[in-house]
Design a protein around this motif. Structure first.
Motif, PDB file in Angstrom:
ATOM      1  N   GLU A  59       0.814  -1.225   0.000  1.00 27.10           N
ATOM      2  CA  GLU A  59       0.000   0.000   0.000  1.00 27.10           C
ATOM      3  C   GLU A  59       0.843   1.269   0.000  1.00 27.10           C
ATOM      4  OE1 GLU A  59      -3.670   1.537  -0.436  1.00 27.10           O
ATOM      5  OE2 GLU A  59      -3.672  -0.476   0.444  1.00 27.10           O
ATOM      6  N   GLU A  60       1.742   1.399   0.981  1.00 24.51           N
ATOM      7  CA  GLU A  60       2.535   2.622   1.087  1.00 24.51           C
ATOM      8  C   GLU A  60       3.546   2.743  -0.047  1.00 24.51           C
ATOM      9  OE1 GLU A  60       4.321   3.192   4.855  1.00 24.51           O
ATOM     10  OE2 GLU A  60       2.439   2.994   5.998  1.00 24.51           O
ATOM     11  N   LEU A  61       4.102   1.633  -0.451  1.00 20.49           N
ATOM     12  CA  LEU A  61       5.145   1.640  -1.474  1.00 20.49           C
ATOM     13  C   LEU A  61       4.584   2.024  -2.839  1.00 20.49           C
ATOM     14  CD1 LEU A  61       8.133   0.991  -2.122  1.00 20.49           C
ATOM     15  CD2 LEU A  61       7.401  -1.368  -2.601  1.00 20.49           C
ATOM     16  N   MET A  62       3.350   1.615  -3.125  1.00 22.40           N
ATOM     17  CA  MET A  62       2.784   1.774  -4.469  1.00 22.40           C
ATOM     18  C   MET A  62       1.723   2.873  -4.574  1.00 22.40           C
ATOM     19  SD  MET A  62       4.197  -0.665  -6.374  1.00 22.40           S
ATOM     20  CE  MET A  62       3.056  -0.929  -7.719  1.00 22.40           C
ATOM     21  N   GLU A  63       1.480   3.653  -3.514  1.00 24.72           N
ATOM     22  CA  GLU A  63       0.351   4.578  -3.508  1.00 24.72           C
ATOM     23  C   GLU A  63       0.471   5.692  -4.549  1.00 24.72           C
ATOM     24  OE1 GLU A  63       0.023   6.389   0.286  1.00 24.72           O
ATOM     25  OE2 GLU A  63       1.980   7.376   0.205  1.00 24.72           O
ATOM     26  N   SER A  64       1.636   5.927  -5.088  1.00 26.11           N
ATOM     27  CA  SER A  64       1.794   6.957  -6.114  1.00 26.11           C
ATOM     28  C   SER A  64       1.805   6.373  -7.525  1.00 26.11           C
ATOM     29  CB  SER A  64       3.085   7.748  -5.883  1.00 26.11           C
ATOM     30  OG  SER A  64       4.219   6.907  -5.980  1.00 26.11           O
TER      31      SER A  64
ATOM     32  N   SER B  15      -5.349   0.432 -10.492  1.00 29.76           N
ATOM     33  CA  SER B  15      -5.986  -0.375 -11.531  1.00 29.76           C
ATOM     34  C   SER B  15      -6.120  -1.826 -11.079  1.00 29.76           C
ATOM     35  CB  SER B  15      -5.182  -0.294 -12.824  1.00 29.76           C
ATOM     36  OG  SER B  15      -5.814  -0.976 -13.876  1.00 29.76           O
ATOM     37  N   ILE B  16      -5.067  -2.349 -10.451  1.00 33.55           N
ATOM     38  CA  ILE B  16      -5.104  -3.735  -9.972  1.00 33.55           C
ATOM     39  C   ILE B  16      -6.098  -3.880  -8.822  1.00 33.55           C
ATOM     40  CG2 ILE B  16      -3.732  -5.497  -8.796  1.00 33.55           C
ATOM     41  CD1 ILE B  16      -1.326  -4.507 -10.465  1.00 33.55           C
ATOM     42  N   LYS B  17      -6.121  -2.912  -7.902  1.00 34.39           N
ATOM     43  CA  LYS B  17      -7.101  -2.950  -6.811  1.00 34.39           C
ATOM     44  C   LYS B  17      -8.519  -2.954  -7.370  1.00 34.39           C
ATOM     45  CE  LYS B  17      -6.501  -0.526  -3.033  1.00 34.39           C
ATOM     46  NZ  LYS B  17      -6.266   0.628  -2.137  1.00 34.39           N
ATOM     47  N   ALA B  18      -8.737  -2.174  -8.442  1.00 36.21           N
ATOM     48  CA  ALA B  18     -10.067  -2.097  -9.041  1.00 36.21           C
ATOM     49  C   ALA B  18     -10.459  -3.426  -9.685  1.00 36.21           C
ATOM     50  CB  ALA B  18     -10.102  -0.979 -10.079  1.00 36.21           C
TER      51      ALA B  18
ATOM     52  N   GLU C 147     -11.429   3.410  -6.742  1.00 41.47           N
ATOM     53  CA  GLU C 147     -10.000   3.174  -6.912  1.00 41.47           C
ATOM     54  C   GLU C 147      -9.501   3.702  -8.261  1.00 41.47           C
ATOM     55  OE1 GLU C 147      -8.023   2.269  -4.659  1.00 41.47           O
ATOM     56  OE2 GLU C 147      -9.454   1.568  -3.151  1.00 41.47           O
ATOM     57  N   LEU C 148     -10.287   3.497  -9.305  1.00 43.65           N
ATOM     58  CA  LEU C 148      -9.872   3.948 -10.639  1.00 43.65           C
ATOM     59  C   LEU C 148      -9.823   5.473 -10.729  1.00 43.65           C
ATOM     60  CD1 LEU C 148     -11.934   1.338 -12.657  1.00 43.65           C
ATOM     61  CD2 LEU C 148      -9.431   1.455 -12.544  1.00 43.65           C
ATOM     62  N   LEU C 149     -10.750   6.127 -10.079  1.00 46.72           N
ATOM     63  CA  LEU C 149     -10.738   7.593 -10.087  1.00 46.72           C
ATOM     64  C   LEU C 149      -9.526   8.131  -9.328  1.00 46.72           C
ATOM     65  CD1 LEU C 149     -14.553   8.370  -9.599  1.00 46.72           C
ATOM     66  CD2 LEU C 149     -13.204   8.604 -11.697  1.00 46.72           C
ATOM     67  N   LYS C 150      -9.107   7.424  -8.279  1.00 47.80           N
ATOM     68  CA  LYS C 150      -7.877   7.811  -7.580  1.00 47.80           C
ATOM     69  C   LYS C 150      -6.681   7.693  -8.526  1.00 47.80           C
ATOM     70  CE  LYS C 150      -9.345   6.231  -2.970  1.00 47.80           C
ATOM     71  NZ  LYS C 150      -9.102   5.195  -1.918  1.00 47.80           N
ATOM     72  N   GLY C 151      -6.640   6.612  -9.294  1.00 45.36           N
ATOM     73  CA  GLY C 151      -5.546   6.424 -10.231  1.00 45.36           C
ATOM     74  C   GLY C 151      -5.528   7.492 -11.315  1.00 45.36           C
ATOM     75  N   LEU C 152      -6.709   7.919 -11.763  1.00 46.14           N
ATOM     76  CA  LEU C 152      -6.767   8.968 -12.794  1.00 46.14           C
ATOM     77  C   LEU C 152      -6.242  10.306 -12.289  1.00 46.14           C
ATOM     78  CD1 LEU C 152     -10.088   8.579 -14.822  1.00 46.14           C
ATOM     79  CD2 LEU C 152      -7.754   8.066 -15.520  1.00 46.14           C
ATOM     80  N   GLU C 153      -6.381  10.527 -10.986  1.00 48.26           N
ATOM     81  CA  GLU C 153      -5.834  11.767 -10.427  1.00 48.26           C
ATOM     82  C   GLU C 153      -4.312  11.793 -10.567  1.00 48.26           C
ATOM     83  OE1 GLU C 153      -7.135  12.168  -6.435  1.00 48.26           O
ATOM     84  OE2 GLU C 153      -9.257  12.418  -6.949  1.00 48.26           O
ATOM     85  N   ILE C 154      -3.681  10.632 -10.548  1.00 46.33           N
ATOM     86  CA  ILE C 154      -2.222  10.543 -10.704  1.00 46.33           C
ATOM     87  C   ILE C 154      -1.832  10.647 -12.174  1.00 46.33           C
ATOM     88  CG2 ILE C 154      -0.200   9.077 -10.331  1.00 46.33           C
ATOM     89  CD1 ILE C 154      -1.781   7.815  -7.965  1.00 46.33           C
TER      90      ILE C 154
END
Length: 546
Positions: free
Chosen positions: A27-32, A38-41, A56-63
């Motif tokens: 979690e902490e290592l990959m949060e950025s 995408s994998i969590k989704a 989860e996907l919307l969080k990834g789109l913010e990055i």
């Protein structure tokens, strides 16, 4: 084995519990990393928790808003949730941002499945449908699909026929039109222009009402329900239209959205029928040209003289209104407009706006913008300390085609004022015909004779549009205004003054005159008209005695 490979192995072998534990460890290592979300989704999708997958996907789109795996998975989530337009939007973005031919193939399959699902909404119209929806398209297939699909998706429980006009397109527009069940396809072999293209569809309409639209609009929940509620409320209403993004004529509706999904969520909340938001207008921009079909066909649709399309809507507004019908802007209805997809090239290459504006002027001896519009800020300033316990009696002097007093009436109605009358006093005879269409009383005078039997009442709203010579030097005018002013009165002045050293003196003289009568000024503004070397001055005052 890296994180992605390990997760793919665990998920493909059904080891979901271990997959979740692995996610917790990383979690902490990959949060950025967008790939992490995408994998969590994907794991959430497998567990049928689509809400969690979307989050989860919307969080990834913010990055990374262009990360193709996230865009693809988000499209898939919306497909499963039957959010068809959102799904198409994200599938399209994914296609544009992936380099994988395998993913592109999967995207095309997904788009086909969504399209097939949307086509299931198509209905077979009756022999005499309530509405004929006419869509005009010349190429721009991506826009056309969004337009037609939104009509199919959001025009529900209404008997309508869909008339699709292919205006000589050279792309796959005709094939797409032919794929729509029950649609009536009008295929023009060559581009006949916007006006002639629309007229071909209009003349094919059999519904009680015709709603003609361009292919650069996306329609929204209850768009047609709201327009029908309005036009069927009063037999004297001939033409209604919605508001939209990227539109002029004070029909702009904007909201806090940044993408198609958020736009549809906004419209779901916004599109609530509300008669107080129905505004009568002198002219309408037709995001939707919804007119009684008998009337529209009797008028033979748009005038072909306006070949490029611009000002054809102004011309049709004038002809419908002069036939005794009202034009209503349905401010309770939002649609999404991309903006000039159909007409942009003509505007750039042929000066179509300037050419068409002159055609309108030649026909009517009027300027559609200067004579038939209204000053929103000026009327909004008048809309202050409204007394709902009093009848609203509006006197407008030299208001051209009557746009300003009509808009004040709209604003007062939205606040809850029920008893409103509009009296228009004019001198220039060219405005008489149009003033009769939007006024309760119309008075013509060669000079200012306001205090006569026809106006033997007091007005609590006065709008005066003229020049400073009349206001400063015509003492008779001020005497007449004093006689017709209610003790509680709002006054708005819009006048032209020479751009000279005595400008402030002239404005000051007018203000002093009104201050002596007990007026406080609520609004003052001026704009410099460079081409005329003149100032346009706006003043709004209020007098409250009781």
């Amino acid at each position: 084995m890296g994180f992605k490979q390990k997760m793919e192995y665990l998920i493909s072998n059904g080891n979901y519990t271990e997959a979740k534990e692995t996610i917790s460890l990383y979690e902490e290592l990959m949060e950025s990393e967008p790939e992490f979300y995408s994998i969590k989704a994907v794991l959430a999708i497998i567990e049928n928790d689509l809400e969690a997958a979307e989050a989860e996907l919307l969080k990834g789109l913010e990055i990374d808003p262009k990360y193709s795996d996230i865009l693809y998975n988000l499209a898939y989530v919306y497909k499963l949730r039957k959010q068809h337009l959102e799904s198409i939007d994200y599938y399209t973005q994914a296609y544009l941002n992936t380099k994988s031919e395998e993913i592109k193939s999967l995207i095309v399959e997904g788009l086909d499945e969504v399209q097939e699902d949307i086509l299931s909404f198509a209905i077979k119209p009756s022999a005499q449908p309530l509405v004929s929806i006419v869509v005009l398209a010349y190429n721009k297939l991506q826009y056309t699909k969004l337009c037609v699909n939104s009509i199919l998706k959001y025009t529900r429980n209404i008997d309508y026929e869909l008339i699709l006009v292919n205006n000589g397109s050279t792309d796959e527009t005709l094939n797409f039109f032919n794929s729509i069940p029950y649609a009536k396809v009008v295929d023009l072999k060559e581009n006949a222009g916007i006006v002639n293209g629309f007229n071909a569809g209009i003349m094919a309409a059999t519904g009680k009402y015709t709603a003609a639209v361009c292919n650069d609009l996306i329609f929204t929940p209850r768009w047609m329900d709201n327009l029908l509620t309005c036009i069927e409320s009063d037999e004297s209403i001939g033409f209604v239209s919605s508001g939209a993004t990227n539109i002029s004529n004070n029909q702009l509706i904007s909201g806090p959205f940044n993408n198609l999904k958020e736009m549809l969520e906004f419209s779901e909340e916004y599109n609530r029928s509300n008669p107080r938001k129905w505004e009568e207008r002198v002219r309408l921009i037709p995001c939707v040209l919804m007119v009684r079909t008998e009337l529209l066909q009797r008028l033979e649709g748009f005038d072909p003289a306006f070949y490029y399309g611009e000002f054809a809507d102004d011309d049709l507004s004038f002809r419908i209104r002069r036939c005794g019908y009202k034009l209503i802007y349905c401010k309770d209805t939002f649609t999404f407009h991309f903006g000039s997809v159909t007409s942009r090239e003509a505007q750039v290459n042929n000066n179509s706006l300037g050419v068409s504006r002159q055609i309108f002027s030649n026909i009517y001896d009027l300027d559609a913008w200067e004579d038939a519009s209204f000053d929103y800020q000026l009327m909004d300033a008048l809309n202050h300390n409204v007394r709902l316990d009093q009848d609203a009696k509006i006197l407008a002097i030299n208001a051209k085609c009557g746009g300003n007093p009509l808009q004040l009436k709209n604003m007062l109605k939205e606040l809850g004022q029920e008893r409103i009358t509009v009296t228009n006093y004019f001198i220039d005879l060219k405005y008489e015909t149009d003033l009769h269409t939007v006024s309760d009383h119309v008075i013509n005078g060669s000079n200012y004779g306001l205090a006569n039997p026809e106006t033997n009442e007091k007005f609590n709203y006065i709008i005066l549009e003229d020049n400073e010579v009349v206001l400063v030097e015509n003492s008779k005018l001020m005497d007449e205004l004093i006689r017709v002013m209610d003790e509680n009165c709002h006054i708005a002045l819009k006048f032209v003054t020479d751009h000279g050293s005595d400008t402030e003196e002239k404005i000051g003289a007018i203000k002093s005159e009104l201050e002596l009568l007990g007026f406080n000024f609520l609004y003052e503004d001026r704009s410099f008209l460079n081409t005329l070397r003149e100032n346009m001055v706006f003043l709004v005052g209020e007098r409250q005695v009781s």
